[in-house]
Design a protein around this motif. Structure first.
Motif, mmCIF file in Angstrom:
data_model
loop_
_atom_site.group_PDB
_atom_site.id
_atom_site.type_symbol
_atom_site.label_atom_id
_atom_site.label_comp_id
_atom_site.label_asym_id
_atom_site.label_seq_id
_atom_site.Cartn_x
_atom_site.Cartn_y
_atom_site.Cartn_z
ATOM 1 N N VAL A 83 0.847 -1.190 0.000
ATOM 2 C CA VAL A 83 0.000 0.000 0.000
ATOM 3 C C VAL A 83 0.884 1.241 0.000
ATOM 4 O O VAL A 83 0.750 2.141 -0.828
ATOM 5 N N ILE A 84 1.793 1.283 0.946
ATOM 6 C CA ILE A 84 2.847 2.297 1.008
ATOM 7 C C ILE A 84 3.885 1.768 1.980
ATOM 8 O O ILE A 84 3.539 1.168 3.009
ATOM 9 N N ASP A 85 5.161 1.954 1.663
ATOM 10 C CA ASP A 85 6.215 1.318 2.450
ATOM 11 C C ASP A 85 6.758 2.286 3.495
ATOM 12 O O ASP A 85 7.426 3.267 3.142
ATOM 13 N N PRO A 86 6.497 2.025 4.775
ATOM 14 C CA PRO A 86 6.981 2.943 5.807
ATOM 15 C C PRO A 86 8.490 2.896 6.011
ATOM 16 O O PRO A 86 9.029 3.743 6.731
ATOM 17 N N ASN A 87 9.149 1.942 5.375
ATOM 18 C CA ASN A 87 10.607 1.887 5.478
ATOM 19 C C ASN A 87 11.275 2.479 4.231
ATOM 20 O O ASN A 87 12.353 2.056 3.823
ATOM 21 N N ARG A 88 10.619 3.462 3.660
ATOM 22 C CA ARG A 88 11.173 4.233 2.551
ATOM 23 C C ARG A 88 10.940 5.714 2.829
ATOM 24 O O ARG A 88 9.971 6.090 3.482
ATOM 25 N N GLY A 89 11.819 6.547 2.309
ATOM 26 C CA GLY A 89 11.605 7.975 2.405
ATOM 27 C C GLY A 89 10.426 8.397 1.546
ATOM 28 O O GLY A 89 10.057 7.718 0.584
ATOM 29 N N GLU A 90 9.844 9.532 1.876
ATOM 30 C CA GLU A 90 8.669 9.988 1.144
ATOM 31 C C GLU A 90 8.956 10.260 -0.328
ATOM 32 O O GLU A 90 8.050 10.204 -1.160
ATOM 33 N N ASP A 91 10.205 10.539 -0.668
ATOM 34 C CA ASP A 91 10.557 10.811 -2.058
ATOM 35 C C ASP A 91 11.209 9.620 -2.751
ATOM 36 O O ASP A 91 11.693 9.726 -3.876
ATOM 37 N N ASP A 92 11.185 8.442 -2.087
ATOM 38 C CA ASP A 92 11.802 7.248 -2.667
ATOM 39 C C ASP A 92 10.922 6.714 -3.792
ATOM 40 O O ASP A 92 9.711 6.586 -3.630
ATOM 41 N N PRO A 93 11.497 6.370 -4.947
ATOM 42 C CA PRO A 93 10.680 5.861 -6.052
ATOM 43 C C PRO A 93 10.031 4.514 -5.766
ATOM 44 O O PRO A 93 9.098 4.126 -6.475
ATOM 45 N N THR A 94 10.493 3.797 -4.741
ATOM 46 C CA THR A 94 9.879 2.510 -4.374
ATOM 47 C C THR A 94 8.900 2.648 -3.215
ATOM 48 O O THR A 94 8.511 1.652 -2.615
ATOM 49 N N LEU A 95 8.490 3.867 -2.905
ATOM 50 C CA LEU A 95 7.534 4.098 -1.820
ATOM 51 C C LEU A 95 6.233 3.334 -2.060
ATOM 52 O O LEU A 95 5.667 2.739 -1.138
ATOM 53 N N VAL A 96 5.753 3.337 -3.282
ATOM 54 C CA VAL A 96 4.567 2.564 -3.688
ATOM 55 C C VAL A 96 4.999 1.685 -4.855
ATOM 56 O O VAL A 96 5.227 2.186 -5.963
ATOM 57 N N MET A 97 5.112 0.402 -4.604
ATOM 58 C CA MET A 97 5.656 -0.524 -5.594
ATOM 59 C C MET A 97 4.609 -0.908 -6.632
ATOM 60 O O MET A 97 3.462 -1.218 -6.292
ATOM 61 N N LYS A 98 5.043 -0.940 -7.899
ATOM 62 C CA LYS A 98 4.174 -1.384 -8.982
ATOM 63 C C LYS A 98 4.515 -2.798 -9.437
ATOM 64 O O LYS A 98 3.674 -3.481 -10.033
ATOM 65 N N LEU A 99 5.726 -3.230 -9.150
ATOM 66 C CA LEU A 99 6.205 -4.573 -9.503
ATOM 67 C C LEU A 99 7.158 -5.010 -8.411
ATOM 68 O O LEU A 99 8.069 -4.265 -8.042
ATOM 69 N N TYR A 100 6.947 -6.225 -7.880
ATOM 70 C CA TYR A 100 7.800 -6.699 -6.797
ATOM 71 C C TYR A 100 8.001 -8.200 -6.938
ATOM 72 O O TYR A 100 7.040 -8.961 -6.936
ATOM 73 N N ASP A 101 9.255 -8.608 -7.058
ATOM 74 C CA ASP A 101 9.633 -10.019 -7.156
ATOM 75 C C ASP A 101 8.749 -10.769 -8.159
ATOM 76 O O ASP A 101 8.229 -11.838 -7.867
ATOM 77 N N GLY A 102 8.583 -10.183 -9.320
ATOM 78 C CA GLY A 102 7.859 -10.829 -10.406
ATOM 79 C C GLY A 102 6.357 -10.639 -10.407
ATOM 80 O O GLY A 102 5.684 -11.119 -11.328
ATOM 81 N N THR A 103 5.804 -9.952 -9.416
ATOM 82 C CA THR A 103 4.352 -9.763 -9.324
ATOM 83 C C THR A 103 4.000 -8.301 -9.604
ATOM 84 O O THR A 103 4.501 -7.400 -8.927
ATOM 85 N N ILE A 104 3.136 -8.093 -10.608
ATOM 86 C CA ILE A 104 2.608 -6.767 -10.879
ATOM 87 C C ILE A 104 1.515 -6.462 -9.851
ATOM 88 O O ILE A 104 0.693 -7.320 -9.535
ATOM 89 N N ILE A 105 1.502 -5.238 -9.334
ATOM 90 C CA ILE A 105 0.514 -4.812 -8.342
ATOM 91 C C ILE A 105 -0.536 -3.967 -9.079
ATOM 92 O O ILE A 105 -0.334 -2.757 -9.273
ATOM 93 N N PRO A 106 -1.660 -4.563 -9.506
ATOM 94 C CA PRO A 106 -2.613 -3.828 -10.352
ATOM 95 C C PRO A 106 -3.110 -2.529 -9.742
ATOM 96 O O PRO A 106 -3.238 -1.520 -10.455
ATOM 97 N N ALA A 107 -3.400 -2.511 -8.461
ATOM 98 C CA ALA A 107 -3.945 -1.295 -7.842
ATOM 99 C C ALA A 107 -2.941 -0.155 -7.803
ATOM 100 O O ALA A 107 -3.331 0.993 -7.577
ATOM 101 N N ASN A 108 -1.665 -0.471 -8.021
ATOM 102 C CA ASN A 108 -0.630 0.562 -7.988
ATOM 103 C C ASN A 108 -0.140 0.963 -9.379
ATOM 104 O O ASN A 108 0.651 1.907 -9.498
ATOM 105 N N ARG A 109 -0.593 0.274 -10.406
ATOM 106 C CA ARG A 109 -0.060 0.542 -11.753
ATOM 107 C C ARG A 109 -0.316 1.971 -12.192
ATOM 108 O O ARG A 109 0.523 2.585 -12.850
ATOM 109 N N HIS A 110 -1.486 2.507 -11.843
ATOM 110 C CA HIS A 110 -1.841 3.861 -12.264
ATOM 111 C C HIS A 110 -2.086 4.753 -11.044
ATOM 112 O O HIS A 110 -2.926 5.644 -11.080
ATOM 113 N N VAL A 111 -1.334 4.500 -9.979
ATOM 114 C CA VAL A 111 -1.505 5.279 -8.759
ATOM 115 C C VAL A 111 -1.195 6.745 -9.040
ATOM 116 O O VAL A 111 -0.251 7.078 -9.770
ATOM 117 N N THR A 112 -2.011 7.618 -8.484
ATOM 118 C CA THR A 112 -1.856 9.052 -8.732
ATOM 119 C C THR A 112 -1.162 9.737 -7.557
ATOM 120 O O THR A 112 -1.054 9.170 -6.456
#
Length: 249
Positions: free
Chosen positions: A81-110
């Motif tokens: 949903v959102i990674d609390p172990n990342r900085g707010e400006d980290d590009p991996t704060l909201v992951m769209k792909l992780y270990d081979g799995t696409i995260i559909p709800a995050n693909r077009h996150v605004t």
């Protein structure tokens, strides 16, 4: 313990007196109902994997905090949903792909979606974390994580436990690595990955204010049950106590 459906964290044992504060940034795979209707669009099996949370880490955190007579704070939302172990400006704060799995709800996150998750989940967690860390001037932070035995398409990871740290503060990490190795454990020294990212939880709550800290990663197949979590807590707590006492910090 404080927890309710609208609180994005749990606090356990807040009155406990120890210097230690035990933290678990990736404690659960819960997706709040207001985020994409409560589903990120991936299979239940994927939500049960390390990509959604640190398997076994919450139970280990609770058991270790009890052993140390210390308070603990645990996140109550999935890292996807959102990674609390990342900085707010980290590009991996909201992951769209992780270990081979696409995260559909995050693909077009605004940007508005991310702002809502920051305001309702990420920032309240860090505000509570900061408050607990400041409860006494000599707080020592022990962050608990777990890692998967093998990433897809990658070789098995041999380490039973990893100690992650920044070169900016090795005071507890290096002696802890040595002490655990003396017990016959296969210990990762900044393995299975490097232990510091700018803006991560330890950077924010330990390195910036100068608090002693350790980050412990246990291989998740070794802490899959409450009994195993209790065993690891009983193993880790006295070593942590000795290392801290010997450090003179």
């Amino acid at each position: 313990m404080t927890s309710d459906p609208e609180t994005p964290f749990q606090i356990i044992g807040e009155p406990r007196p120890a210097r230690w504060l035990v933290t678990c940034d990736h404690a659960t795979n819960r997706v709040p109902g207001w985020v994409a209707g409560g589903s990120l669009g991936i299979a239940a099996a994927d939500m049960g994997r390390h990509i959604a949370y640190d398997v076994g880490a919450a139970g280990l955190t609770r058991a270790l905090a009890e052993q140390l007579d210390a308070p603990a704070i645990l996140s109550d939302f999935s890292r996807l949903v959102i990674d609390p172990n990342r900085g707010e400006d980290d590009p991996t704060l909201v992951m769209k792909l992780y270990d081979g799995t696409i995260i559909p709800a995050n693909r077009h996150v605004t940007a508005a979606d991310i702002a809502q998750r920051l305001g309702r989940l990420y920032r309240p967690y860090h505000d509570a974390y900061a408050r607990l860390a400041a409860r006494r001037p000599d707080t020592v932070i022990c962050a608990v994580h777990s890692f998967t035995p093998q990433l897809k398409g990658r070789p098995p990871r041999p380490w039973q436990v990893g100690i992650l740290y920044s070169h900016r503060d090795e005071r507890l990490a290096l002696p802890l690595i040595a002490a655990l190795a003396d017990q016959g454990l296969c210990v990762g020294d900044n393995e299975p990955y490097a232990g510091h990212l700018e803006g991560d939880a330890i950077d924010r709550h330990a390195l910036a204010p100068g608090r002693p800290n350790v980050l412990i990663e246990v291989r998740n197949d070794l802490i899959a049950t409450p009994a195993a979590q209790a065993d690891w807590a009983a193993r880790l707590a006295p070593v942590l106590g000795r290392v801290l006492a010997d450090s003179g910090l």
